[in-house]
Structure formats: C-alpha cells, structure tokens
Scaffold this motif. Structure first.
Motif, PDB file in Angstrom:
ATOM      1  N   MET A   1       0.848  -1.195   0.000  1.00  0.00           N
ATOM      2  CA  MET A   1       0.000   0.000   0.000  1.00  0.00           C
ATOM      3  C   MET A   1       0.878   1.238   0.000  1.00  0.00           C
ATOM      4  SD  MET A   1      -2.629   1.369   2.935  1.00  0.00           S
ATOM      5  CE  MET A   1      -1.274   1.737   4.049  1.00  0.00           C
ATOM      6  N   THR A   2       0.730   2.066  -1.009  1.00  0.00           N
ATOM      7  CA  THR A   2       1.461   3.321  -1.085  1.00  0.00           C
ATOM      8  C   THR A   2       0.655   4.435  -0.445  1.00  0.00           C
ATOM      9  OG1 THR A   2       2.501   2.647  -3.155  1.00  0.00           O
ATOM     10  CG2 THR A   2       2.554   4.968  -2.633  1.00  0.00           C
ATOM     11  N   ASN A   3       1.292   5.216   0.391  1.00  0.00           N
ATOM     12  CA  ASN A   3       0.640   6.377   0.966  1.00  0.00           C
ATOM     13  C   ASN A   3       0.679   7.487  -0.076  1.00  0.00           C
ATOM     14  OD1 ASN A   3      -0.203   8.623   2.395  1.00  0.00           O
ATOM     15  ND2 ASN A   3       0.885   8.055   4.257  1.00  0.00           N
ATOM     16  N   LYS A   4      -0.429   7.691  -0.774  1.00  0.00           N
ATOM     17  CA  LYS A   4      -0.455   8.641  -1.890  1.00  0.00           C
ATOM     18  C   LYS A   4      -0.356  10.089  -1.440  1.00  0.00           C
ATOM     19  CE  LYS A   4      -2.985   5.582  -4.999  1.00  0.00           C
ATOM     20  NZ  LYS A   4      -4.161   5.398  -5.876  1.00  0.00           N
ATOM     21  N   THR A   5      -0.596  10.335  -0.144  1.00  0.00           N
ATOM     22  CA  THR A   5      -0.495  11.705   0.360  1.00  0.00           C
ATOM     23  C   THR A   5       0.910  12.020   0.834  1.00  0.00           C
ATOM     24  OG1 THR A   5      -1.109  11.077   2.627  1.00  0.00           O
ATOM     25  CG2 THR A   5      -2.893  11.589   1.095  1.00  0.00           C
ATOM     26  N   PHE A   6       1.796  11.035   0.780  1.00  0.00           N
ATOM     27  CA  PHE A   6       3.137  11.198   1.322  1.00  0.00           C
ATOM     28  C   PHE A   6       4.150  11.224   0.197  1.00  0.00           C
ATOM     29  CE2 PHE A   6       6.969  10.579   3.602  1.00  0.00           C
ATOM     30  CZ  PHE A   6       6.727  10.869   4.922  1.00  0.00           C
ATOM     31  N   GLU A   7       4.932  12.275   0.110  1.00  0.00           N
ATOM     32  CA  GLU A   7       5.952  12.397  -0.924  1.00  0.00           C
ATOM     33  C   GLU A   7       7.333  12.216  -0.296  1.00  0.00           C
ATOM     34  OE1 GLU A   7       5.598  12.581  -4.137  1.00  0.00           O
ATOM     35  OE2 GLU A   7       3.415  12.560  -3.947  1.00  0.00           O
ATOM     36  N   HIS A   8       8.030  11.181  -0.738  1.00  0.00           N
ATOM     37  CA  HIS A   8       9.369  10.933  -0.226  1.00  0.00           C
ATOM     38  C   HIS A   8      10.344  11.940  -0.817  1.00  0.00           C
ATOM     39  CE1 HIS A   8      12.839   8.861   1.289  1.00  0.00           C
ATOM     40  NE2 HIS A   8      13.320   8.704   0.068  1.00  0.00           N
ATOM     41  N   THR A   9      11.215  12.483   0.017  1.00  0.00           N
ATOM     42  CA  THR A   9      12.226  13.435  -0.426  1.00  0.00           C
ATOM     43  C   THR A   9      13.607  12.937  -0.026  1.00  0.00           C
ATOM     44  OG1 THR A   9      12.173  14.739   1.623  1.00  0.00           O
ATOM     45  CG2 THR A   9      10.576  15.312  -0.090  1.00  0.00           C
ATOM     46  N   ALA A  10      14.621  13.487  -0.673  1.00  0.00           N
ATOM     47  CA  ALA A  10      16.001  13.069  -0.415  1.00  0.00           C
ATOM     48  C   ALA A  10      16.441  13.391   1.009  1.00  0.00           C
ATOM     49  CB  ALA A  10      16.937  13.747  -1.415  1.00  0.00           C
ATOM     50  N   GLU A  11      15.780  14.354   1.630  1.00  0.00           N
ATOM     51  CA  GLU A  11      16.159  14.749   2.988  1.00  0.00           C
ATOM     52  C   GLU A  11      15.667  13.763   4.045  1.00  0.00           C
ATOM     53  OE1 GLU A  11      14.609  16.873   0.840  1.00  0.00           O
ATOM     54  OE2 GLU A  11      16.519  17.777   0.213  1.00  0.00           O
ATOM     55  N   GLN A  12      14.707  12.946   3.683  1.00  0.00           N
ATOM     56  CA  GLN A  12      14.116  12.042   4.663  1.00  0.00           C
ATOM     57  C   GLN A  12      14.981  10.807   4.910  1.00  0.00           C
ATOM     58  OE1 GLN A  12      10.429  11.428   2.637  1.00  0.00           O
ATOM     59  NE2 GLN A  12       9.297  12.760   4.022  1.00  0.00           N
ATOM     60  N   VAL A  13      15.071  10.419   6.163  1.00  0.00           N
ATOM     61  CA  VAL A  13      15.724   9.171   6.525  1.00  0.00           C
ATOM     62  C   VAL A  13      14.693   8.053   6.391  1.00  0.00           C
ATOM     63  CG1 VAL A  13      16.896   7.882   8.348  1.00  0.00           C
ATOM     64  CG2 VAL A  13      17.283  10.350   8.106  1.00  0.00           C
ATOM     65  N   LEU A  14      15.076   6.975   5.731  1.00  0.00           N
ATOM     66  CA  LEU A  14      14.182   5.844   5.546  1.00  0.00           C
ATOM     67  C   LEU A  14      14.350   4.857   6.693  1.00  0.00           C
ATOM     68  CD1 LEU A  14      12.204   4.149   3.851  1.00  0.00           C
ATOM     69  CD2 LEU A  14      14.213   3.163   2.701  1.00  0.00           C
ATOM     70  N   PHE A  15      13.260   4.522   7.350  1.00  0.00           N
ATOM     71  CA  PHE A  15      13.254   3.499   8.384  1.00  0.00           C
ATOM     72  C   PHE A  15      12.534   2.264   7.837  1.00  0.00           C
ATOM     73  CE2 PHE A  15      14.265   7.162  10.831  1.00  0.00           C
ATOM     74  CZ  PHE A  15      14.904   6.718  11.985  1.00  0.00           C
ATOM     75  N   PHE A  16      13.281   1.178   7.686  1.00  0.00           N
ATOM     76  CA  PHE A  16      12.661  -0.095   7.311  1.00  0.00           C
ATOM     77  C   PHE A  16      12.376  -0.865   8.586  1.00  0.00           C
ATOM     78  CE2 PHE A  16      13.705  -4.674   6.000  1.00  0.00           C
ATOM     79  CZ  PHE A  16      12.357  -4.997   5.905  1.00  0.00           C
ATOM     80  N   LEU A  17      11.106  -0.886   8.975  1.00  0.00           N
ATOM     81  CA  LEU A  17      10.662  -1.579  10.167  1.00  0.00           C
ATOM     82  C   LEU A  17      10.460  -3.051   9.801  1.00  0.00           C
ATOM     83  CD1 LEU A  17       7.880  -0.182  12.561  1.00  0.00           C
ATOM     84  CD2 LEU A  17       8.197  -2.626  12.143  1.00  0.00           C
ATOM     85  N   HIS A  18      11.451  -3.857  10.118  1.00  0.00           N
ATOM     86  CA  HIS A  18      11.439  -5.271   9.738  1.00  0.00           C
ATOM     87  C   HIS A  18      10.687  -6.075  10.786  1.00  0.00           C
ATOM     88  CE1 HIS A  18      13.965  -9.196   9.023  1.00  0.00           C
ATOM     89  NE2 HIS A  18      12.673  -9.365   8.798  1.00  0.00           N
ATOM     90  N   ILE A  19       9.479  -6.469  10.449  1.00  0.00           N
ATOM     91  CA  ILE A  19       8.700  -7.348  11.311  1.00  0.00           C
ATOM     92  C   ILE A  19       9.171  -8.776  11.051  1.00  0.00           C
ATOM     93  CG2 ILE A  19       6.388  -8.219  11.828  1.00  0.00           C
ATOM     94  CD1 ILE A  19       5.304  -5.483  10.913  1.00  0.00           C
ATOM     95  N   PRO A  20       9.567  -9.519  12.080  1.00  0.00           N
ATOM     96  CA  PRO A  20      10.104 -10.866  11.854  1.00  0.00           C
ATOM     97  C   PRO A  20       9.157 -11.770  11.087  1.00  0.00           C
ATOM     98  CG  PRO A  20      10.536 -10.159  14.116  1.00  0.00           C
ATOM     99  CD  PRO A  20       9.634  -9.126  13.499  1.00  0.00           C
ATOM    100  N   LYS A  21       9.744 -12.595  10.212  1.00  0.00           N
ATOM    101  CA  LYS A  21       9.049 -13.597   9.408  1.00  0.00           C
ATOM    102  C   LYS A  21       8.081 -12.973   8.402  1.00  0.00           C
ATOM    103  CE  LYS A  21      10.502 -16.771   9.946  1.00  0.00           C
ATOM    104  NZ  LYS A  21      11.866 -17.128   9.436  1.00  0.00           N
ATOM    105  N   THR A  22       8.536 -11.890   7.753  1.00  0.00           N
ATOM    106  CA  THR A  22       7.730 -11.247   6.715  1.00  0.00           C
ATOM    107  C   THR A  22       8.563 -10.972   5.455  1.00  0.00           C
ATOM    108  OG1 THR A  22       8.206  -9.035   7.590  1.00  0.00           O
ATOM    109  CG2 THR A  22       6.211 -10.121   8.408  1.00  0.00           C
ATOM    110  N   ALA A  23       9.495 -11.865   5.154  1.00  0.00           N
ATOM    111  CA  ALA A  23      10.374 -11.724   3.984  1.00  0.00           C
ATOM    112  C   ALA A  23      11.326 -10.543   4.113  1.00  0.00           C
ATOM    113  CB  ALA A  23       9.571 -11.605   2.688  1.00  0.00           C
TER     114      ALA A  23
END
Length: 296
Positions: A1-23
């Motif tokens: 699901m893409t958050n269509k109201t959210f625009e990713h920018t180069a200034e943003q830090v990406l947090f990958f929240l890795h939930i165990p056992k989800t590939a």
C-alpha cells in the motif's frame, strides 16, 4: 500500500521496520543495493536492543550522515533523529506468520526459546497462546503502533493478552502519517514495485532469502489451532485486511500499467535468479548482467 499523500524526499531518513518472518531478509538485500554502506545503519536480529541503544547514543552529527535505518524495531525510533523521516514495512497473514515463527524457533538453536520449546515439546498452539513470546500476541500491530513486543525497552509496555482496540487505530494512524509504503508478503512483488516507484529505487531483482519448506501450511492446521491463533491476533488480522484491501485497490486503479510492470519484473527477475544461482557462469559475465539490471 502506497501512501499517496506522502511524498518521499532526499532529505528524509528511511526506516525499514522489519517485522520478523515477513520476507524481511530479502528486502534487506534489496535496500542495501540502493544506498552507500556508510549511510546505512542496520539493527541486527540477535540483539536488536543493543543496536537501538547504540544508535540513540550517537551524536547528531553522526546521525545526520545516515539515510537508512533498518532492522527489528518498533515504530518511534525516528524520534531520536533531527531529520525528517519515513517508514516502510511488510506485513504477513497472522496465521502464516505464527506458523513460520514457531518452526523458525524449532530449527534455530540460537533463539532464546529454542531449548525450552524443543525440550518441553511445546505445540504450535501452546507456543502462540501460552504467553511464551509476546510477539505472538498481535505482534505486527504492536510494532507499528509503537508498543512493546517483549524484548525492547524504551517502549510503552503492553503485556501478553492485554492488547486493546485503540492499538489498531494507532497503527492505522501511524501508517497514514509516516509510512511511504506498507506491503504484504503474500503480494511481495507488487509491494516491492510500489516501494521501487515511491523511493526511486533501481535494481530490485532478488533471490529469496531464508526460505524454509520445513513447516506446515495454514490450510494444514486444525480448525482448533487456527481459531486459537486468530484469537491472540485479532488486531493483526484486521490490520492485515486493512492493508491488503488498500493494496488491491491501488493495483486495480493502475491495472493496465501495473500489470505490464509486474509482468516485466517477473520476467527479468527469473533471469536474474537463474544467473545468480548458476555457479557455471563466469564472474565477468554475471557482473555485466548485474550492471544492466542496476539501471532498470
């Protein structure tokens, strides 16, 4: 699901929240190809709290060079940095995730529950329902809402069996406000393409990581086991369906272009997988293919 109201920018830090056992292991490898290694901070699974505490103690100057924080964490770690942030994650059907976790514990001597579960011959049902592992009680909703799953300090604690409906609403709120993309494992390629587009990634081809066939499937467990697991994951079931419907609607909205992109991805990814897994292909030939793929 893409958050269509959210625009990713180069200034943003990406947090990958890795939930165990989800590939997540597969997604880790893909993410690592997108960013310089000195700009990525990984929270390793053996002792995640140690790495979280380490990151929190970093100076603002050290944190400012980081563009990606990834690993086993709860929502909320972005509050320890000064830069704007966004999240991505993957969910999995709660019944499948519970089964996968149980069999992972059985085959992993390093897991803190392995000896107990194997020596006591703990069943899947008891593993989920007896309070051995807080992560088995709506663990996905817990992480995304930002409450404790048992092994993390510094988060609001909700004990096993005490999850409440407001946690689901908080998780949905966090998704709407902070998550650029949230996918589901059962539609991994579709979710990955959404991340690729939103985050402007290249070379998202992959070979699956940490896949085990030594486990029963959801449809193979008894009705009694199914409903017992579902009882302790009612919020996760609702969160999963919430995200799944949004993904399906987004695919439907872009049906023609998305189907074409997905078919192309499947074709190239099959070629990529064959090349990576073939030890008979010369290294320079393999590198030339990887270079070609890195631009797509």
């Amino acid at each position: 699901m893409t958050n269509k109201t959210f625009e990713h920018t180069a200034e943003q830090v990406l947090f990958f929240l890795h939930i165990p056992k989800t590939a997540g292991s597969t997604l880790h490898k893909i993410i690592e190809r997108q960013y310089s290694s000195n700009k990525v901070f990984t929270i390793h699974g053996v002792n995640p709290q140690k790495h979280i505490d380490e990151f929190k103690k970093w100076t603002p100057l050290d944190k400012n060079r980081i563009k990606v924080v990834k690993g086993h964490m709860n929502f909320g770690l972005h509050e320890s940095i000064e830069q704007p942030a966004t999240y991505i994650t993957m969910l999995r059907h709660p019944i499948d995730r519970a089964i996968s976790t149980y069999y992972y514990v059985l085959r992993s001597p390093s897991h803190h529950l392995h000896e107990y579960v194997t020596s006591k011959r703990i069943s899947l049902k008891d593993f989920v329902c007896d309070g051995l592992f807080t992560d088995m009680d709506n663990g996905q909703t817990r992480r995304i809402s930002g409450v404790s799953v048992g092994q993390f300090s510094g988060y609001k604690e909700v004990r096993f069996g005490e999850c409440y409906p407001e946690l689901l609403e908080q998780a949905k709120h966090n998704i709407d406000r902070y998550f650029a993309v949230i996918g589901i494992q059962e539609k991994f390629d579709e979710s990955l393409l959404m991340m690729k587009k939103k985050m402007n990634w290249k070379n998202c081809y992959y070979v699956k990581q940490n896949v085990s066939s030594i486990r029963v499937k959801q449809q193979e467990i008894s009705e009694d086991y199914y409903y017992a697991i579902a009882q302790f994951n009612d919020l996760d079931m609702k969160l999963y369906e919430f995200v799944k419907k949004k993904i399906e609607q987004e695919i439907l909205d872009e049906e023609n272009s998305f189907k074409k992109d997905l078919n192309n991805f499947h074709s190239y990814n099959k070629i990529y997988g064959n090349i990576v897994q073939s030890i008979s292909i010369p290294r320079n030939y393999l590198r030339s293919f990887k270079k070609k793929f890195s631009s797509t």
